[in-house]
Design a protein around this motif. Structure first.
Motif, PDB file in Angstrom:
ATOM      1  N   ALA A 139       0.873  -1.148  -0.123  1.00  0.00           N
ATOM      2  CA  ALA A 139       0.018  -0.008   0.123  1.00  0.00           C
ATOM      3  C   ALA A 139       0.801   1.206   0.098  1.00  0.00           C
ATOM      4  O   ALA A 139       0.362   2.310  -0.522  1.00  0.00           O
ATOM      5  CB  ALA A 139      -1.040  -0.148   1.028  1.00  0.00           C
ATOM      6  N   LYS A 140       2.124   1.147   0.587  1.00  0.00           N
ATOM      7  CA  LYS A 140       2.871   2.293   0.725  1.00  0.00           C
ATOM      8  C   LYS A 140       3.533   2.720  -0.750  1.00  0.00           C
ATOM      9  O   LYS A 140       3.602   3.795  -1.133  1.00  0.00           O
ATOM     10  CB  LYS A 140       3.965   1.974   1.838  1.00  0.00           C
ATOM     11  CG  LYS A 140       5.122   3.032   1.808  1.00  0.00           C
ATOM     12  CD  LYS A 140       6.109   2.701   2.732  1.00  0.00           C
ATOM     13  CE  LYS A 140       7.479   3.619   2.504  1.00  0.00           C
ATOM     14  NZ  LYS A 140       8.723   2.950   2.938  1.00  0.00           N
ATOM     15  N   VAL A 141       4.078   1.458  -1.392  1.00  0.00           N
ATOM     16  CA  VAL A 141       4.256   1.781  -2.728  1.00  0.00           C
ATOM     17  C   VAL A 141       3.295   2.173  -3.686  1.00  0.00           C
ATOM     18  O   VAL A 141       3.800   3.188  -4.451  1.00  0.00           O
ATOM     19  CB  VAL A 141       5.098   0.501  -2.901  1.00  0.00           C
ATOM     20  CG1 VAL A 141       5.447   0.385  -4.661  1.00  0.00           C
ATOM     21  CG2 VAL A 141       6.203  -0.141  -2.377  1.00  0.00           C
ATOM     22  N   LEU A 142       2.300   1.824  -3.503  1.00  0.00           N
ATOM     23  CA  LEU A 142       1.134   2.073  -4.309  1.00  0.00           C
ATOM     24  C   LEU A 142       0.775   3.572  -4.143  1.00  0.00           C
ATOM     25  O   LEU A 142       0.599   4.373  -5.107  1.00  0.00           O
ATOM     26  CB  LEU A 142      -0.269   1.336  -4.283  1.00  0.00           C
ATOM     27  CG  LEU A 142      -0.121  -0.152  -5.095  1.00  0.00           C
ATOM     28  CD1 LEU A 142      -1.155  -0.817  -4.416  1.00  0.00           C
ATOM     29  CD2 LEU A 142      -0.166  -0.016  -6.490  1.00  0.00           C
ATOM     30  N   THR A 143       0.976   4.057  -2.847  1.00  0.00           N
ATOM     31  CA  THR A 143       0.549   5.445  -2.498  1.00  0.00           C
ATOM     32  C   THR A 143       1.744   6.273  -3.218  1.00  0.00           C
ATOM     33  O   THR A 143       1.303   7.167  -3.820  1.00  0.00           O
ATOM     34  CB  THR A 143       0.650   5.550  -0.675  1.00  0.00           C
ATOM     35  OG1 THR A 143      -0.517   4.811  -0.356  1.00  0.00           O
ATOM     36  CG2 THR A 143       0.476   7.023  -0.674  1.00  0.00           C
ATOM     37  N   GLU A 144       3.106   5.882  -3.339  1.00  0.00           N
ATOM     38  CA  GLU A 144       4.078   6.692  -3.886  1.00  0.00           C
ATOM     39  C   GLU A 144       3.849   6.669  -5.327  1.00  0.00           C
ATOM     40  O   GLU A 144       4.165   7.871  -5.742  1.00  0.00           O
ATOM     41  CB  GLU A 144       5.561   6.086  -3.304  1.00  0.00           C
ATOM     42  CG  GLU A 144       5.860   6.120  -2.085  1.00  0.00           C
ATOM     43  CD  GLU A 144       6.865   5.260  -1.538  1.00  0.00           C
ATOM     44  OE1 GLU A 144       7.633   4.667  -2.383  1.00  0.00           O
ATOM     45  OE2 GLU A 144       7.357   5.345  -0.238  1.00  0.00           O
ATOM     46  N   VAL A 145       3.667   5.539  -5.946  1.00  0.00           N
ATOM     47  CA  VAL A 145       3.646   5.640  -7.498  1.00  0.00           C
ATOM     48  C   VAL A 145       2.310   6.153  -7.887  1.00  0.00           C
ATOM     49  O   VAL A 145       2.342   6.978  -9.022  1.00  0.00           O
ATOM     50  CB  VAL A 145       3.509   3.987  -7.714  1.00  0.00           C
ATOM     51  CG1 VAL A 145       3.154   3.791  -9.276  1.00  0.00           C
ATOM     52  CG2 VAL A 145       4.850   3.402  -7.636  1.00  0.00           C
ATOM     53  N   LEU A 146       1.025   5.971  -7.245  1.00  0.00           N
ATOM     54  CA  LEU A 146       0.000   6.876  -7.846  1.00  0.00           C
ATOM     55  C   LEU A 146      -0.414   7.960  -7.238  1.00  0.00           C
ATOM     56  O   LEU A 146      -1.083   8.919  -7.740  1.00  0.00           O
ATOM     57  CB  LEU A 146      -1.097   5.845  -7.349  1.00  0.00           C
ATOM     58  CG  LEU A 146      -1.432   4.400  -7.538  1.00  0.00           C
ATOM     59  CD1 LEU A 146      -2.450   3.744  -7.358  1.00  0.00           C
ATOM     60  CD2 LEU A 146      -1.610   4.313  -9.190  1.00  0.00           C
ATOM     61  N   SER A 147       0.488   8.687  -6.456  1.00  0.00           N
ATOM     62  CA  SER A 147       0.448   9.859  -5.712  1.00  0.00           C
ATOM     63  C   SER A 147      -1.004  10.131  -5.374  1.00  0.00           C
ATOM     64  O   SER A 147      -1.809  11.079  -5.274  1.00  0.00           O
ATOM     65  CB  SER A 147       0.553  10.913  -6.844  1.00  0.00           C
ATOM     66  OG  SER A 147       2.130  10.887  -7.275  1.00  0.00           O
TER      67      SER A 147
END
Length: 88
Positions: free
Chosen positions: A13-21
């Motif tokens: 979820a952290k990585v997705l948050t970073e990638v998807l802004s």
């Protein structure tokens, strides 16, 4: 769900948050959620996501053998990342 699965889900979820802004909560990552069609990864973000997953989990993903079905359901992605971690 055990602690390892919770930790894995939080990191993804952290990585997705970073990638998807945008903020992606771990509870959005149900076993059946489609990361491309429901979470919204486009082709450029998909590549960035792979790179960020490699960095976050200190693993190497062979893109040539990467199967898109791992992203059709979250549970497939979680299993794939768990296997990559176990292999390192």
């Amino acid at each position: 769900m055990n602690n390892n699965q919770n930790l894995l889900k939080e990191k993804i979820a952290k990585v997705l948050t970073e990638v998807l802004s945008r903020n992606v909560q771990p509870n959005e990552l149900t076993n059946e959620v489609d990361l491309i069609n429901e979470i919204g990864l486009n082709s450029l973000q998909f590549l960035e996501f792979i790179l960020e997953v490699e960095n976050e989990f200190d693993i190497e993903i062979d893109v040539g053998n990467l199967d898109l079905r791992y992203f059709k359901k979250y549970m497939y992605l979680e299993k794939f990342i768990s296997e990559c971690i176990a292999e390192k």
